[in-house]
Scaffold this active site. Sequence first.
Site, mmCIF file in Angstrom:
data_model
loop_
_atom_site.group_PDB
_atom_site.id
_atom_site.type_symbol
_atom_site.label_atom_id
_atom_site.label_comp_id
_atom_site.label_asym_id
_atom_site.label_seq_id
_atom_site.Cartn_x
_atom_site.Cartn_y
_atom_site.Cartn_z
ATOM 1 N N CYS A 168 -0.709 2.365 6.571
ATOM 2 C CA CYS A 168 -0.158 1.040 6.818
ATOM 3 C C CYS A 168 0.069 0.369 5.475
ATOM 4 C CB CYS A 168 -1.090 0.217 7.701
ATOM 5 S SG CYS A 168 -2.744 -0.023 7.016
ATOM 6 N N HIS A 191 -9.289 2.738 -2.643
ATOM 7 C CA HIS A 191 -7.894 2.450 -2.321
ATOM 8 C C HIS A 191 -7.234 1.671 -3.463
ATOM 9 C CE1 HIS A 191 -4.285 1.344 -0.355
ATOM 10 N NE2 HIS A 191 -4.721 0.372 0.427
ATOM 11 N N CYS A 218 0.815 -1.221 0.000
ATOM 12 C CA CYS A 218 0.000 0.000 0.000
ATOM 13 C C CYS A 218 0.849 1.272 0.000
ATOM 14 C CB CYS A 218 -0.927 0.025 1.208
ATOM 15 S SG CYS A 218 -1.956 -1.447 1.361
#
Length: 389
Positions: free
Chosen positions: A375, A345, A86
């Site tokens: 995170c 996302h 991510c």
Amino acid sequence: MPEAVIVSAVRTPIGTARKGTLTETPAEDLATHVLREAVRRSGIAPERFDDVIFGESMYGGGDLARHAAVAAGMTRVPGVSMNRHCASSLTAVGTAAANIRAGMDRAIVAGGVQSSSLMPALDWRIPLGDATERRIAPTFPYTDDATDETAMTVGWNVAQKYGLTREQMDAWALRSHQRAVAATEAGVFADEIVPIKVTRRDGSVVEFAADEHPRATTSAEKMAALPPLRPDIEGFSITAGNASGSNDGAAALAVVADDLARAEGLRTLATVRAWAAVGVEPKFTGVGAIDAATKVLERAGLTTADIDLWEINEAFASVPVATCQVLKLDEDRVNVHGSGCSLGHPIAATGARMLTTLAHELRRRGGGIGLATMCAGGGQGGAVVIEVA
């Protein structure tokens, strides 16, 4: 040392994976689209860039950054792709800033891209000879006896660790949608979104110009009615509503040396002040956003009181709720235009998307300091601090 400044920052609209507008658009095309526009807006000739650094995640091979550079006509500009799950594109921007501050490079395009619709299958049980799916190995360390899924390692375990209720997470997610919808309706994203023409299988062409994941019709009642993602676990409070979407998109920022920007008379959006990455226990991956923010503040010589705006990725709503609780943040300064639960996302693009939104919003407000933190899969976190004069 020269400072590393951002002279352009753009992104695609964010699509909903597998059923949205970008379902049939390859990651390479998304990356090329934002790369071209970031270069055009920078005011620097394409051949003067030293490198293209793009975050990518879960593609199982290839070099998306180099592909985009060549497709954009920048054949003499190399490209490198990096993967911190991510936080991949946050790492790309930090790496670009480091190379510029070290005096090794003068101009770099950094960003990230994700086509969740077209990425290889992650299920290792799919036969290797199955022509309908590409196959790669599992990408996260095993963290629980029953599962290594992110609903557990990011959402639920962090909620349990900090005693968060479903009501808290649902309320955060609902507000995220409300903020994203309000920002879209007010045209807030107009400066950062680069519309993209999409050719469908039937040959028709549509222009995709606005994020399609935020839901204007959602409500507290609808959030509360959603079933938990793991009904087999007593009290499990993570749902599709208080989790991020699965999405497609790309973002890119032109990062250059400040003396080059001055010499060329370029408009500076922001200065990259500090960057950091951390490792945490994979079972509590969501804590990575907290630890990365703490580390980057120390590196920048700042405190939470110095930060005017925060972007904390909503991989699950539990992450920003926990981060605000631990760092004692004012929620009115966090994700002011929504985040993962609403905007979506697109994994490897999200960090660059956050910085793009942060830079443009700080400029609209007349300046300030912003911090983006998130995170990252497998027990990691990443953060970047920028300042808009």
